[in-house]
Design a protein around this motif. Structure first.
Motif, PDB file in Angstrom:
ATOM      1  N   ALA A 193       0.789  -1.151  -0.028  1.00 39.24           N
ATOM      2  CA  ALA A 193       0.038   0.017  -0.033  1.00 39.24           C
ATOM      3  C   ALA A 193       0.843   1.232  -0.075  1.00 39.24           C
ATOM      4  N   GLY A 194       2.064   0.874   0.030  1.00 37.84           N
ATOM      5  CA  GLY A 194       3.083   2.333   0.011  1.00 37.84           C
ATOM      6  C   GLY A 194       3.522   2.829   1.406  1.00 37.84           C
ATOM      7  N   ASN A 195       2.916   2.000   2.452  1.00 36.87           N
ATOM      8  CA  ASN A 195       3.323   2.516   3.748  1.00 36.87           C
ATOM      9  C   ASN A 195       4.775   2.225   4.095  1.00 36.87           C
ATOM     10  N   LEU A 196       5.508   3.293   4.793  1.00 34.65           N
ATOM     11  CA  LEU A 196       6.919   2.957   5.362  1.00 34.65           C
ATOM     12  C   LEU A 196       6.832   2.360   6.346  1.00 34.65           C
ATOM     13  N   LEU A 197       7.583   1.076   6.578  1.00 33.69           N
ATOM     14  CA  LEU A 197       7.489   0.314   7.800  1.00 33.69           C
ATOM     15  C   LEU A 197       9.193   0.543   8.317  1.00 33.69           C
ATOM     16  N   PRO A 198       9.358   0.626   9.399  1.00 31.86           N
ATOM     17  CA  PRO A 198      10.556   0.648  10.158  1.00 31.86           C
ATOM     18  C   PRO A 198      11.035  -0.791  10.240  1.00 31.86           C
ATOM     19  N   LEU A 199      12.400  -1.146   9.725  1.00 31.49           N
ATOM     20  CA  LEU A 199      12.900  -2.363   9.971  1.00 31.49           C
ATOM     21  C   LEU A 199      14.023  -2.469  10.902  1.00 31.49           C
ATOM     22  N   THR A 200      13.909  -3.407  11.939  1.00 30.28           N
ATOM     23  CA  THR A 200      14.910  -3.416  12.989  1.00 30.28           C
ATOM     24  C   THR A 200      15.051  -4.971  13.102  1.00 30.28           C
ATOM     25  N   ASN A 201      16.073  -5.477  13.980  1.00 27.58           N
ATOM     26  CA  ASN A 201      16.231  -6.711  14.282  1.00 27.58           C
ATOM     27  C   ASN A 201      14.906  -7.384  14.867  1.00 27.58           C
ATOM     28  N   GLY A 202      14.271  -6.685  15.818  1.00 29.22           N
ATOM     29  CA  GLY A 202      12.931  -7.113  16.186  1.00 29.22           C
ATOM     30  C   GLY A 202      11.926  -7.072  15.117  1.00 29.22           C
ATOM     31  N   SER A 203      11.711  -6.191  14.262  1.00 30.69           N
ATOM     32  CA  SER A 203      10.636  -6.206  13.451  1.00 30.69           C
ATOM     33  C   SER A 203      10.869  -7.278  12.113  1.00 30.69           C
ATOM     34  N   TYR A 204      11.981  -7.621  11.748  1.00 33.27           N
ATOM     35  CA  TYR A 204      12.241  -8.282  10.628  1.00 33.27           C
ATOM     36  C   TYR A 204      11.580  -9.632  10.736  1.00 33.27           C
ATOM     37  N   GLY A 205      11.369 -10.290  11.885  1.00 33.26           N
ATOM     38  CA  GLY A 205      11.060 -11.583  12.046  1.00 33.26           C
ATOM     39  C   GLY A 205       9.442 -11.379  11.523  1.00 33.26           C
ATOM     40  N   THR A 206       8.574 -10.615  11.821  1.00 33.18           N
ATOM     41  CA  THR A 206       7.236 -10.142  11.531  1.00 33.18           C
ATOM     42  C   THR A 206       7.118  -9.880  10.081  1.00 33.18           C
ATOM     43  N   LEU A 207       8.052  -9.166   9.557  1.00 34.43           N
ATOM     44  CA  LEU A 207       7.959  -8.867   8.043  1.00 34.43           C
ATOM     45  C   LEU A 207       8.223 -10.119   7.287  1.00 34.43           C
ATOM     46  N   MET A 208       8.986 -11.014   7.627  1.00 34.63           N
ATOM     47  CA  MET A 208       9.281 -12.470   7.064  1.00 34.63           C
ATOM     48  C   MET A 208       7.882 -13.215   6.793  1.00 34.63           C
ATOM     49  N   LEU A 209       7.107 -12.824   7.845  1.00 32.94           N
ATOM     50  CA  LEU A 209       5.664 -13.575   8.021  1.00 32.94           C
ATOM     51  C   LEU A 209       4.713 -13.024   6.863  1.00 32.94           C
ATOM     52  N   SER A 210       5.057 -11.972   6.305  1.00 30.41           N
ATOM     53  CA  SER A 210       3.940 -11.233   5.453  1.00 30.41           C
ATOM     54  C   SER A 210       3.760 -11.794   4.122  1.00 30.41           C
ATOM     55  N   GLN A 211       2.557 -11.890   3.747  1.00 29.84           N
ATOM     56  CA  GLN A 211       2.332 -12.478   2.268  1.00 29.84           C
ATOM     57  C   GLN A 211       2.517 -11.408   1.211  1.00 29.84           C
ATOM     58  N   ASP A 212       3.124 -10.413   1.335  1.00 32.45           N
ATOM     59  CA  ASP A 212       3.647  -9.304   0.433  1.00 32.45           C
ATOM     60  C   ASP A 212       4.926  -9.671   0.122  1.00 32.45           C
ATOM     61  N   ARG A 213       5.070 -10.430  -0.939  1.00 30.74           N
ATOM     62  CA  ARG A 213       6.533 -11.266  -1.353  1.00 30.74           C
ATOM     63  C   ARG A 213       7.596 -10.069  -1.574  1.00 30.74           C
ATOM     64  N   ALA A 214       7.056  -8.871  -2.199  1.00 29.13           N
ATOM     65  CA  ALA A 214       8.015  -7.771  -2.528  1.00 29.13           C
ATOM     66  C   ALA A 214       8.496  -7.183  -1.376  1.00 29.13           C
TER      67      ALA A 214
END
Length: 600
Positions: A193-214
């Motif tokens: 959707a174009g939202n900017l999301l913070p990337l941290t060592n903590g948030s990385y695991g959650t991002l890897m669960l996303s259905q958004d492959r890009a």
């Protein structure tokens, strides 16, 4: 606390969502006062230098006073460490932690007389002590464990020198921790959707669960390209850690760092090698799982950033912390009323620090303090976070029950059994959720998650263990662990463990740089052995009921009152054989077959 894209400051968290460090000390000033008093108490013990062979009564009083001093020091360190982890950018608490660590090294140096004096005691003299002072029998196992390592204990001046080197030896771990948790930052990522999301060592695991492959790919490349920029720094830091392991192992006349590390916990080296061999001989289910993932996700190429996303679409649920807490408490009812009651009260007494905040240490852990355990979380309202909660509370309950049922000298369980209680909790929670799930898609989703636990724990942690053993062996043979050496070895292991259906992206070669457990001195293998033991024990508990529960609780209450292999045998599993690992991998294959059938 609702999920949002903004990571709050520590001051913005609700007090009820944070751990109760005031149970240790009401203020920093109280900590400072206690530190001064504890130093005075601890330093009095040096008056026993050269006297431990005088009598059984004196030796007993020495142990009693030492326990009191150690409890005070542990409390001080726990407070400083917890406060430091709340915000790794807070220089006040970093300073307090450094202060206690620096003094601890000095105190350990002053206390270095104990082990050589105890080892020098003739056996007949020690038996006379036990006869003359019956209360000393409490410490018989403690003395046996120390004297067992007689050939690896040095003279008193040499022991003092090794103790003095402790602060320098801890430097690689401290430097790495500050670099990764406080200094390292990553480029943000954008979702579909174009939202900017913070990337941290903590948030990385959650991002890897996303259905958004890009999004997953961008997060993967942003994270590892950042680590790549610092590859020489992280390689030099890891090399320094391995070198200090070699120094201490050789100083104590061990044949290898592995032997030195496992000897501390009375675990045969054969257990380590047996684990790796058993996994190597059972790679086929893993390869089959990767092939099925590739097919199920309808991908021409399966990449490393495709490994964590659930294969079951539209089944992922948002799991707020309150729901996770309630399910965990109810699921642990199978372990009896006492266990469940203490677990429930732990939430009311604020044993845990629940949500991420700016500067907070990433990941999760349990700290088994005497007052009560403390648990660090970074809850993300996901199924994974629910399992992290039950995992860490397994550690916490193990610590609580050992502290409650064992004298101080035997209350701390050794790391070989540490992962059993946590992983058994995970298996029991999974069984609870599967039993209450009638929807086929939801059951498939849970099976997918459980299969991932096998992949990430039994297979992946064994890969980590193999990497750790190989880098120590290379260094022991004189090789410098440069970034290129580490990357090549790590990349080749990924090829072996994932098989031909996986595209092993080049970026994954630097993953070792973000694994803090490589600084824990042969810790990671115990995730795998602990997982195998826990699967065996959880299945016994479910199948056999009360007799198995009683044996398991006896194990949780035993601390280190026996060697870890004997404790696990008491619970019902023999880790000197390959059987627990092989049976766990067989169970993985059975779960995969059910998953394949459901997905068909």
């Amino acid at each position: 606390m609702s999920q949002n894209h903004k990571i709050p400051k520590r001051s913005e968290l609700k007090p009820e969502d944070t751990w109760s460090t005031e149970d240790l000390y009401p203020s920093d000033e109280a900590w400072k006062e206690a530190f001064a008093a504890a130093k005075e108490e601890a330093e009095k013990l040096t008056g026993y230098r050269g006297r431990l062979a005088e009598s059984g009564r004196l030796l007993y009083h020495y142990f009693q006073e030492k326990e009191s001093a150690e409890e005070a020091v542990e409390r001080l360190y726990t407070y400083a460490s917890l406060k430091s982890d709340e915000d790794t950018k807070n220089s006040v608490y970093q300073g307090m932690k450094g202060q206690i660590l620096s003094w601890l090294v000095q105190w350990q140096q002053e206390m270095a007389f104990e082990t050589p004096e105890l080892i020098a005691l003739p056996e007949e003299r020690l038996e006379e002590f036990f006869q003359a002072e019956p209360a000393l029998s409490l410490y018989r196992r403690y003395l046996t464990v120390i004297r067992r390592r007689k050939s690896h204990i040095l003279s008193q001046p040499e022991e003092e020198l090794l103790a003095a080197a402790g602060e320098m030896a801890d430097a690689p771990d401290r430097i790495y921790g500050n670099f990764v948790n406080a200094d390292l930052t990553f480029p943000s990522v954008r979702d579909v959707a174009g939202n900017l999301l913070p990337l941290t060592n903590g948030s990385y695991g959650t991002l890897m669960l996303s259905q958004d492959r890009a999004l997953r790919e961008e997060a993967f490349r942003n994270l590892y390209s950042t680590y790549e920029k610092f590859k020489n720094t992280t390689a030099a830091t890891l090399n320094a850690h391995v070198r200090q392991n070699i120094f201490f192992a050789r100083a104590r006349k061990y044949n290898s760092c592995l032997e030195a590390a496992l000897d501390r916990t009375e675990v045969p080296v054969s257990v380590y090698h047996q684990l790796i061999q058993a996994v190597h001989e059972n790679m086929e289910p893993m390869y089959r799982y990767m092939a099925f993932r590739k097919k199920q996700m309808q991908l021409d190429e399966l990449h490393m950033y495709d490994l964590y996303v659930p294969m079951v679409g539209d089944a992922e649920e948002k799991i707020p912390f309150d729901r996770a807490r309630d399910e965990v408490v109810e699921a642990m009812g199978v372990l009896g009323e006492e266990y469940q009651s203490v677990l429930k009260s732990s939430f009311e007494q604020r044993w845990m620090d629940i949500y991420e905040n700016e500067g907070k240490r990433s990941g999760a852990y349990s700290c088994g303090a005497k007052v009560h355990p403390f648990v660090l979380l970074n809850h993300k309202d996901t199924l994974n976070s629910e399992f992290t909660l039950v995992h860490e509370m397994g550690h916490a309950m193990h610590s609580y029950l050992s502290n409650k049922n064992q004298p101080a000298v035997y209350a701390d369980y050794v790391i070989f059994v540490a992962e059993v209680a946590s992983t058994c909790n995970e298996a029991l929670l999974m069984n609870y959720l599967l039993q209450r799930t009638e929807d086929k898609k939801q059951r498939a989703y849970l099976l997918n998650y459980f299969l991932e636990q096998f992949r990430t724990t039994l297979y992946r942690q064994t890969m980590f263990a193999e990497f750790e053993e190989k880098i120590h062996r290379l260094a022991e043979e004189g090789e410098t662990l440069t970034a290129d050496v580490l990357k090549k070895l790590y990349y080749e292991l990924n090829l072996l463990y994932y098989g031909k259906d996986m595209v092993v992206d080049e970026e994954i070669a630097i993953e070792w740089a973000r694994v803090p457990h490589f600084y824990y001195n042969f810790y990671v293998y115990q995730y795998s052995t602990g997982f195998a033991a826990a699967i065996a024990l959880s299945r016994k508990i479910i199948a056999e009921g009360q007799p198995a529960v009683e044996n398991y609780l006896r194990f949780l209450k035993s601390g280190c009152s026996e060697d870890p292999i004997s404790l696990l045998k008491m619970a019902g599993v023999d880790m000197t054989t390959a059987e627990p690992v092989e049976k766990a991998l067989q169970y993985f294959s059975e779960l995969l077959a059910e998953f394949e059938e459901l997905m068909a």
